[in-house]
Scaffold this motif. Structure first.
Motif, PDB file in Angstrom:
ATOM      1  N   ASN A 295       0.810  -1.206   0.000  1.00 11.57           N
ATOM      2  CA  ASN A 295       0.000   0.000   0.000  1.00 11.57           C
ATOM      3  C   ASN A 295       0.854   1.270   0.000  1.00 11.57           C
ATOM      4  N   ASN A 299       1.196   3.912  -3.078  1.00  8.80           N
ATOM      5  CA  ASN A 299       0.898   5.336  -2.872  1.00  8.80           C
ATOM      6  C   ASN A 299       2.054   6.179  -3.393  1.00  8.80           C
ATOM      7  N   GLY A 300       3.273   5.674  -3.147  1.00  9.73           N
ATOM      8  CA  GLY A 300       4.474   6.370  -3.632  1.00  9.73           C
ATOM      9  C   GLY A 300       4.461   6.469  -5.157  1.00  9.73           C
ATOM     10  N   ALA A 303       2.094   9.105  -6.153  1.00  8.39           N
ATOM     11  CA  ALA A 303       2.575  10.449  -5.795  1.00  8.39           C
ATOM     12  C   ALA A 303       3.639  10.933  -6.781  1.00  8.39           C
ATOM     13  N   LEU A 345      -2.991  12.675   7.541  1.00 11.62           N
ATOM     14  CA  LEU A 345      -2.691  11.639   6.551  1.00 11.62           C
ATOM     15  C   LEU A 345      -3.386  10.300   6.823  1.00 11.62           C
ATOM     16  N   THR A 352      -6.946  12.348  -1.874  1.00 12.84           N
ATOM     17  CA  THR A 352      -6.806  13.412  -2.872  1.00 12.84           C
ATOM     18  C   THR A 352      -6.958  12.815  -4.267  1.00 12.84           C
ATOM     19  N   GLY A 356      -9.910   7.374  -5.278  1.00  9.63           N
ATOM     20  CA  GLY A 356      -9.392   6.896  -3.987  1.00  9.63           C
ATOM     21  C   GLY A 356     -10.493   6.659  -2.962  1.00  9.63           C
ATOM     22  N   MET A 357     -10.210   5.808  -2.021  1.00 10.55           N
ATOM     23  CA  MET A 357     -11.157   5.516  -0.936  1.00 10.55           C
ATOM     24  C   MET A 357     -10.699   6.209   0.348  1.00 10.55           C
ATOM     25  N   GLY A 358      -9.415   6.465   0.437  1.00 12.30           N
ATOM     26  CA  GLY A 358      -8.861   7.091   1.641  1.00 12.30           C
ATOM     27  C   GLY A 358      -8.805   6.139   2.823  1.00 12.30           C
ATOM     28  N   MET A 359      -8.821   4.836   2.532  1.00  8.24           N
ATOM     29  CA  MET A 359      -8.802   3.868   3.641  1.00  8.24           C
ATOM     30  C   MET A 359      -7.451   3.162   3.785  1.00  8.24           C
ATOM     31  N   GLY A 360      -6.633   3.235   2.715  1.00  4.77           N
ATOM     32  CA  GLY A 360      -5.385   2.460   2.677  1.00  4.77           C
ATOM     33  C   GLY A 360      -4.490   2.689   3.888  1.00  4.77           C
ATOM     34  N   LEU A 361      -4.167   3.944   4.157  1.00 10.16           N
ATOM     35  CA  LEU A 361      -3.215   4.225   5.236  1.00 10.16           C
ATOM     36  C   LEU A 361      -3.818   3.954   6.609  1.00 10.16           C
ATOM     37  N   SER A 362      -5.128   4.187   6.720  1.00 13.67           N
ATOM     38  CA  SER A 362      -5.752   3.914   8.024  1.00 13.67           C
ATOM     39  C   SER A 362      -5.749   2.402   8.293  1.00 13.67           C
ATOM     40  N   LEU A 386       7.968  11.712   0.448  1.00 13.78           N
ATOM     41  CA  LEU A 386       7.443  11.328   1.762  1.00 13.78           C
ATOM     42  C   LEU A 386       8.192  10.110   2.267  1.00 13.78           C
ATOM     43  N   PHE A 388       7.796   7.017   4.933  1.00 14.44           N
ATOM     44  CA  PHE A 388       6.984   6.252   5.889  1.00 14.44           C
ATOM     45  C   PHE A 388       7.922   5.363   6.687  1.00 14.44           C
TER      46      PHE A 388
END
Ligand code: ADP
Length: 402
Positions: A295, A299-300, A303, A345, A352, A356-362, A386, A388
């Protein structure tokens, strides 16, 4: 005569002193009884289980809340029996070692399961302290125990739901990779078809055995390549709950990168790895940790979409952190994020990306935390992009050794 009078006076005085002492002693005894009664009342009405047991586990006392907890009808059901008749067999060793530590003077806490007298498995949390005699010798254990089954059920439910969510997210990832995967699989399949045709032609023309063997070797290698892609994907999307295992974080990263590599090639991203070889092993679920790596790496990739192809780079570094944890750092050369964006984040549903769902990092953060670790992000030290980082605690055996 004077001597007798003096003796009388002494005797009277002694009698008065004695009487006063008797009264004082009676008062002290009454106070003691009153205190003991008060203490007993406190223990009797205490809502948590209060029990006292000896070094061998023989239960000496248990209050009514304790009797209710173990589902005993009367004190005689438990007084005199061994606590190990209640502690579930798989926790007996842990309870025995707690007993030893408390008899050595420590105050300890333990979560374990019991099997009640009505044969129900219940989760308990106990706080145990030593009971000492007048000389300071530990004679028994005083344990205050409470039922944490509801809390455990809730935690298990949360874990199940997180797993479901993580699985859905993995399916989504593979769905997004479908076109690239089809392309990736097409290459070995085309090669197999070509080498097979070549071998067939040679056989028909009765050409040399050597050429046919060479072609068949190529067929085998390409079939193996295709099988590897399928194998890693099948493992990645499997739903079955994995057993916790002692795993190497370097292996986890390599497996995740074997899937990411397909996309990396398509997007001209160079992946550089710098693995420490003496890392502690992790007690964890391989697929879930692969998901974390994949994940972050993907994301990288996204980006770096607008970065010139020659500057797209992902660097994965593993090391042992100062606290003994295995540390993984994943840096990209994308635009990075400002402080405000970094603060939010890991917020669920914050994205953004158009699709996207915005769930990956969570999900990544909850996976890492479920493994006893932590995941963070910061502006890359290299100046752009970035970074991680996540740390995972070593498996139990290594923790004991440290
Ligand atoms: P999604 O990928 O569905 O948006 P994530 O939780 O994985 O969900 O990511 C949330 C957001 O974090 C992304 O939409 C993106 O804005 C930001 N983000 C994640 N990784 C990076 C990165 N390496 N560089 C810049 N921004 C990133």
């Amino acid at each position: 005569m004077i001597y007798v009078a003096r003796l009388n006076a002494h005797l009277r005085h002694a009698k008065t002193v004695l009487e006063r002492e008797v009264v004082e002693r009676q008062a002290a005894q009454a106070l003691l009884l009153q205190n003991e009664k008060r203490l007993r009342q406190i223990i009797e009405t205490e809502p948590e289980c209060v029990k006292v047991h000896g070094r061998d586990g023989t239960i000496l006392e248990m209050n009514p809340a304790g009797l209710r907890l173990v589902e005993a009808a009367a004190p005689s059901d438990v007084i005199g029996i061994s606590v190990y008749q209640l502690v579930a067999p798989d926790y007996a060793a842990a309870y025995r070692s707690l007993t030893q530590r408390v008899f050595a003077g420590a105050v300890e806490k333990l979560e374990f399961e019991i099997i009640s007298l009505k044969d129900r498995r219940l989760w308990m949390e106990t706080h145990a302290a030593p009971l000492t005699d007048a000389h300071g010798n530990v004679t028994a254990i005083l344990a205050i125990t409470r039922n944490i089954s509801a809390q455990k059920r809730y935690e298990q439910q949360m874990r199940r739901e997180n797993r479901e969510l993580a699985h859905a997210s993995r399916l989504d990832t593979v769905g997004q990779l479908a076109t690239m995967l089809a392309h990736e699989l097409n290459q070995p399949l085309t090669a197999i078809a070509n080498y097979s045709k070549g071998a067939l032609l040679r056989l028909r023309n009765s050409e040399g055995r050597e050429e046919v063997v060479g072609a068949m070797e190529h067929v085998c290698a390409q079939a193996e390549r295709a099988a590897n892609i399928i194998r890693s994907l099948r493992g990645f999307i499997s739903r079955t709950d994995e057993e916790l295992a002692c795993i190497s974080i370097n292996d986890v990263i390599e497996r995740a990168l074997s899937i990411a590599q397909i996309e990396a090639q398509a997007q001209n991203v160079a992946i550089e790895c710098d693995f420490a070889r003496d890392l502690p092993t992790i007690l964890g679920e391989r697929t879930q940790l692969e998901q974390v790596v994949l994940n972050i790496v993907r994301n990288g990739f996204e980006a770096m979409e607008h970065v010139p192809a020659s500057g797209r780079k992902i660097k994965v570094v593993t090391s042992t952190a100062g606290n003994g944890m295995a540390r993984v750092c994943i840096d990209d050369t994308g635009p990075g994020l400002c402080t405000d964006e970094l603060d939010t984040l890991f917020t669920p549903f914050l994205t953004t990306k158009q699709a996207g769902m915005g769930m990956g990092l969570s999900i990544c953060r909850s996976i890492v935390e479920a493994h006893g670790g932590r995941l963070s992000a910061a502006q890359s030290k290299a100046g752009r992009g970035l970074s991680f980082a996540f740390e995972l605690p070593p498996s139990c055996e290594q923790r004991v050794m440290q």
